[in-house]
Every structure is written in C-alpha cells, then in structure tokens.
Design an enzyme around this catalytic site. Sequence first.
Site, PDB file in Angstrom:
ATOM      1  N   ALA A  90      31.986  69.150  14.731  1.00  0.00           N
ATOM      2  CA  ALA A  90      31.515  70.458  15.177  1.00  0.00           C
ATOM      3  C   ALA A  90      30.821  70.323  16.525  1.00  0.00           C
ATOM      4  O   ALA A  90      30.401  69.242  16.908  1.00  0.00           O
ATOM      5  CB  ALA A  90      30.551  71.024  14.150  1.00  0.00           C
ATOM      6  N   GLY A 136      33.845  68.034  10.976  1.00  0.00           N
ATOM      7  CA  GLY A 136      34.681  69.232  10.939  1.00  0.00           C
ATOM      8  C   GLY A 136      36.141  68.947  11.240  1.00  0.00           C
ATOM      9  O   GLY A 136      37.038  69.637  10.749  1.00  0.00           O
ATOM     10  N   GLU A 139      37.689  67.969   8.157  1.00  0.00           N
ATOM     11  CA  GLU A 139      37.806  69.144   7.274  1.00  0.00           C
ATOM     12  C   GLU A 139      39.031  69.995   7.632  1.00  0.00           C
ATOM     13  O   GLU A 139      39.676  70.565   6.755  1.00  0.00           O
ATOM     14  CB  GLU A 139      36.508  69.960   7.329  1.00  0.00           C
ATOM     15  CG  GLU A 139      35.353  69.168   6.714  1.00  0.00           C
ATOM     16  CD  GLU A 139      34.000  69.848   6.825  1.00  0.00           C
ATOM     17  OE1 GLU A 139      33.532  70.395   5.813  1.00  0.00           O
ATOM     18  OE2 GLU A 139      33.406  69.828   7.914  1.00  0.00           O
ATOM     19  N   GLU A 159      27.859  63.926   9.103  1.00  0.00           N
ATOM     20  CA  GLU A 159      26.869  65.029   9.052  1.00  0.00           C
ATOM     21  C   GLU A 159      25.504  64.584   8.546  1.00  0.00           C
ATOM     22  O   GLU A 159      24.473  65.107   8.965  1.00  0.00           O
ATOM     23  CB  GLU A 159      27.382  66.156   8.140  1.00  0.00           C
ATOM     24  CG  GLU A 159      28.479  66.995   8.738  1.00  0.00           C
ATOM     25  CD  GLU A 159      29.865  66.400   8.528  1.00  0.00           C
ATOM     26  OE1 GLU A 159      30.848  67.097   8.804  1.00  0.00           O
ATOM     27  OE2 GLU A 159      29.968  65.238   8.084  1.00  0.00           O
TER      28      GLU A 159
END
Length: 698
Positions: A90, A136, A139, A159
């Site tokens: 992210a 991310g 993901e 994270e």
Amino acid sequence: MDSRIMDVLKDRVLELGPQPDANGPYRNFKLTRDADGIAWLLFDRAGTSANTLSADVIAELDTVLAALESERPTGLVIRSAKTSGFIAGADVNEFRGAADPHPVETAIGRAHAVIDRLEALKVPSVAVIHGFCLGGGLEVALACQSRIAIDGARFGFPEVMLGLHPGLGGTARFTHLVNPMQAMTLMLTGKTIDARRAKSLGLVDAVTQERHVRNAVKDAVFGHLKRARPGLLNTVLNSGPARGFLASRMRSEAAKAASPEHYPAPFGLIDLWEKHGGDKAAMLAAEKSSFAHLMVTPTAQNLIRVFFLREQMKKLAGSGNTISHVHVIGAGAMGGDIAAWCANQGLKVTLADMKPEPIAGAVKRAADLFGKIMRKRTDIRDALDRLMPDLEGEGVRTADLIIEAVPEKLELKQKVYAGLEPKMKAGAILATNTSSIPLQDLRATLKAPERLVGLHFFNPVSRLQLVEVVSHDGSDPQLLKQALAFVGAIDRLPLPVKSSPGFVVNRALTPYMLEAMVMLDENIDKATIDAAAEKFGMPMGPIELADQVGLDICLAVGDMLRSKFGDLLPPTPAWLREKVAKGELGRKTGKGFYVWKDGKADKAPASSVAAQPTPQMIDRLVLPMSNVCVECLREGIVDNPDMVDGAMIFGTGYAPFRGGPLNYARSRGAEDVVATLRALATKFGGRFTPDAGWDSFK
C-alpha cells in the site's frame, strides 16, 4: 556473445504481452489483448519506480474491471511493468495521521469492493509475479484464480512492522488458500519467502522463467495448469475447535516477542482468525473494522512515523558513492564487523591489525554472519574473497576510505595516523570509528585534517542500521558528502552530527546506563531495573545492555562524558571500576552483571523476589534520554529533531512504537516531562535538571 549471458539478459526483459497503445485511456494501467483473446493488464503506476496501491490507483482499477466485465476476454493476466517487482504494498503516505477509525473503515471498504470484484470476474485470471510482491500487492495476487511466480520472486506481509495486519482481504484469502498455521506465521512475523517456498506452501501454482511466461499463461487460462488446492488439513485447522486451541498457542508465542499493550496488531490478527477463520465472508467484513481500529492506535502511527524516518535518513545519504576499496585498521569486535559488513555489501576490504589472531577471529565471525544472511554458497565464498587479511597494512596505499577502529586511546590513534598519512593516496578519506574522543583532539597531529571524518558504527553492526557521520570545524564538505553516500551504499542510515563528546547516541544512552548502576547501588534488583526498561518498550534493559556493550567501554565513555559534563551525569560507582579491573567485562568475557552462555545472558526465571518496577523507576531511566536529545538540538549538534528520533531508534533500538525520545516527550506533553524531571531533581539530584532547550521545544 556467450549463450549463458544471453539467457541472463533475456531474463531481465519482462514478457509483457502485446505492445500497448502509447496513449491508452488509463493513467496507471495498460490494457491489451493477444491473439488468443487473453487480456494483459499491466500495472505501471505513473511517476514512480515501484508500484504501490493508493486510493486513486485502486479506483482506476475498478474502472478497468468494469471494462473487462463487459468485454469478456478469454482470460486475464495481471502483471507489473516495473522491473523492480509486482507491487510493493500500500501507499503508506495515506496512513499518516489517521485519528478516527470510521473514515479509515469507509476507505478500506471501498478498496475491498474492488478486490472482491477482481475475484468475482467470470474469466480465468492469473497473476504473473516477479520481484517483490508484498502486503497489498500479495492481496491483489490472492484475488486472482491462479498465480505464476518468476524464479527469484519474494512474497510477504510486512504490515505487522507498521503495527497493522493485512487489510485488503489477505487475512481471509491467505488462511483459506494455504495451511493457516503457515499463513498466520508469515503474517505475524512479517518475514518474506522465495518463489520455491511459496510453491511448496501452495501460495503459487507454478514457478517459471521469464521466457516461458506466455506458455504458462496459456496453460493457466485454458485449464492445463495444475493448480494448488487447499487440502483437507486446511479445512480441519480452520475449524472452530482447532482454531481455539491453535490461537492460544499463537498468543503465547506472540507474547514472547511483544506485549499486547505495546504491539496490538499480532493479537488483533489472532483474534480475527480465531473468531472468523471458518467463514470467509465474515472474516473479510471483520478485517475492515479490525484494520481501521489498529490504524489509529499510537503504535501504528508511531511505526508509520519510523517508516518515514528511515526513508528520510536514506535520502540524507544521497547517491554517487565513489568508494570501492575500504581499508580497516583494528580487527577487534567493531573493526572486524565493519570490515565484514562492507565485504557483504560488495566492497573490496583489506583488514589490518598488529597481530594475526584478531584478523583470523574477524574472518571466522564474518563467515558465520555470511552463512546467516546469504542463501547461496557461491555468494558466501565471493564475500569472503572480498575480505582480505592485510597484516602488513599494504591496503592503505590503494584504499578510497580508511576506517580506524583501534582502542579508544588518543595517543594510540595519533600514532596510527602518523604512520598512515604519508601512505594514503590523494583524495582518500580517513575515518575514525571513535565513540568518545572528539575529532578536534584527533585532528591535531594531522597534516591534512580536512580529510578526517567520524564514521561511528553501532554494535552489532549487522543489526543496527545507524552510522553517525561526524564533522569538525575543518572538515572538507565534499568528503563529508562522499562519506554520507558511502553509508547509504552499504545499506546503512547516516546521521550527520557535529563533533562533541559522545556525539548524540552515546551521550543520550550514557545517563540511561549509569542511572541503572546508581539504582543497583540503591539495592534495587538488576532484574527489576531491566524489567522497568523493557516495560517501557526498550529491546533490552540497561544492565543487560551494559554487559552486551562491554563494561570497559561503558566505563571509558562514562568517564569521558563526566569529564566534560560533570554532575549532569550520574556518578560512576567504584565497584564498576573493580569489576572492569577484575576482567568481568560482560558478554565478551562470559561474565559481567550476568553470566553469558552462547551469547545470551543467563537470566534466572523472573523470581517473585524481584520487585515489580515502578513508574518512577521507568522515568529515571528514560526521561534523561529525552532531556539529552533536547540539549543536543539546542547546542546544534544535530539540526533536525526527527533525525534525533531516527538515530535513537536505529542506533539503540529505542522503543520504535514510541516514535523516539523526542516524539515520546511530545506525546506525553513537554510540560509533564519538565515537571517530572524537576521532581526527580529535587529527590535524586541535579543530574535530572531539565535542559533550557525545553522552553523552545515544539
């Protein structure tokens, strides 16, 4: 040209499908279709060298998916057009300053809807992954029906390092796809794995080379690729009774590494899986709320701050390193480890000492280090080849940088410099790793004092990222720039400081360690003192740290700083001198305050005898650090308060979730800190007097 070289070069070029139209409709994506009707979606975030996911990128992906739903291609390939890798995660900028969980949850809900839409596409989707695929990015890959990794790809969920857990559906998709024990371990530790390991876990369906990508994509789209399927074991482990049992085991493991009050994210992730691991839809919904609540915790906001401090310090290094040969003088603990680290980073290193034994010891330690951090035996061999024992000190003549790491005695260092200086080549830099002697004193005997800089590394060199780059009044600014670039080139973080006793880090750390000795003098148990610091969040207590650093070094630095700052520092107890005189120096001699076995302090299990630490004990240890940092700012030894916080975190391991000693003072309130220091000064003496710098501290 040699065919093997051709192969290597060919593998550098990414197979990106058909040539896209230069002025396509999207800013961060390119969409084409090949002869088989397969759509190739290339992610190429505008204006960056690596792909990250920001709100506008995810919104644009939604538009692309809408187009794909109506066009119905035969299949879809998602790929990064950046050579650096797939997606680095992210865009952390968007996390800064979040204070209310509701807007965070709304924003994350919008992003979830886009990833769910990708997963729900009616056409076969395949992610082709090279380089880094993190957070991310992983993901997004998990929402595709199949995943193909290019050999050498790395996967992970970092994270937790930011005080968070995955938030784009990863907690649910990952634990459903692979063995949840393995999935949870990766998310709880933030470790990365390579493509082969990802294949054995069932995270990716195939590992291939760049030149075979087209065929692999065809196989995936047309159903010829054997996909990794979750086995029966996964179903069993995700069932209610198993989750209850496994979650409690995970909690006790996580608690060994960090306390729930300081680091809530791992425990939040375990709760999430324990409650909802059997039901993907419920887990996806609960993940949004859990992620949003973690985002606004002081821990996450401070760890995000630390992430940016690291980026800021990397920028201080600049680029354009000109140093390729380093000559290190003194193969003791520090010199040997600095030499090993430089060789590990690809530089040619010559290592000199008065005697052959320390050099042999340093090479052995280097081999151990390389064995831990390198995967390939050929890499270990090459690094050891770059580390050359140099008993005669011949390397001085050709080195671009000479690092002196001999014991902290002014006469000894000056004698070394007298022998060195005539042999150094023009333009070479002379650096000292001194931690206590001001550069003004060292440069007195030099013919060319402008080439002297301080490069102060921290122990252990391979773990602590900070290097203090020390200047004096006569430093050559160009050489200082080269020194900063060198620090960046060996993957370390530079802190530019002006020369003064103890620079910043040792000057701030010394009162912490000496106060602990004073507390021992007051018959407070060493276990209680160390527990007080650990309760605050320090990686280890001051007594254990003193043993780790070496009591002889603590004594030398303490004496030197007391000679300059007098009663602003705690007194050095007489028994500490006796311990050093007896040779009880801590870890390196096997005995200090603790007995050391295999590099670890032998701590008796926390006995009920040792009293619980009080808040006052914690204040006595940690507030003087903040006080000295304010003093260093006021004196102009460093000019940026953020860099002081970064230095203490990356040089000493100061509780990262507190964001540094100045950030801690700011969040606690400067008035409160000053009032507490005054109260301590009244009770324990003038060493706690608040510095004048607090008046202007923001």
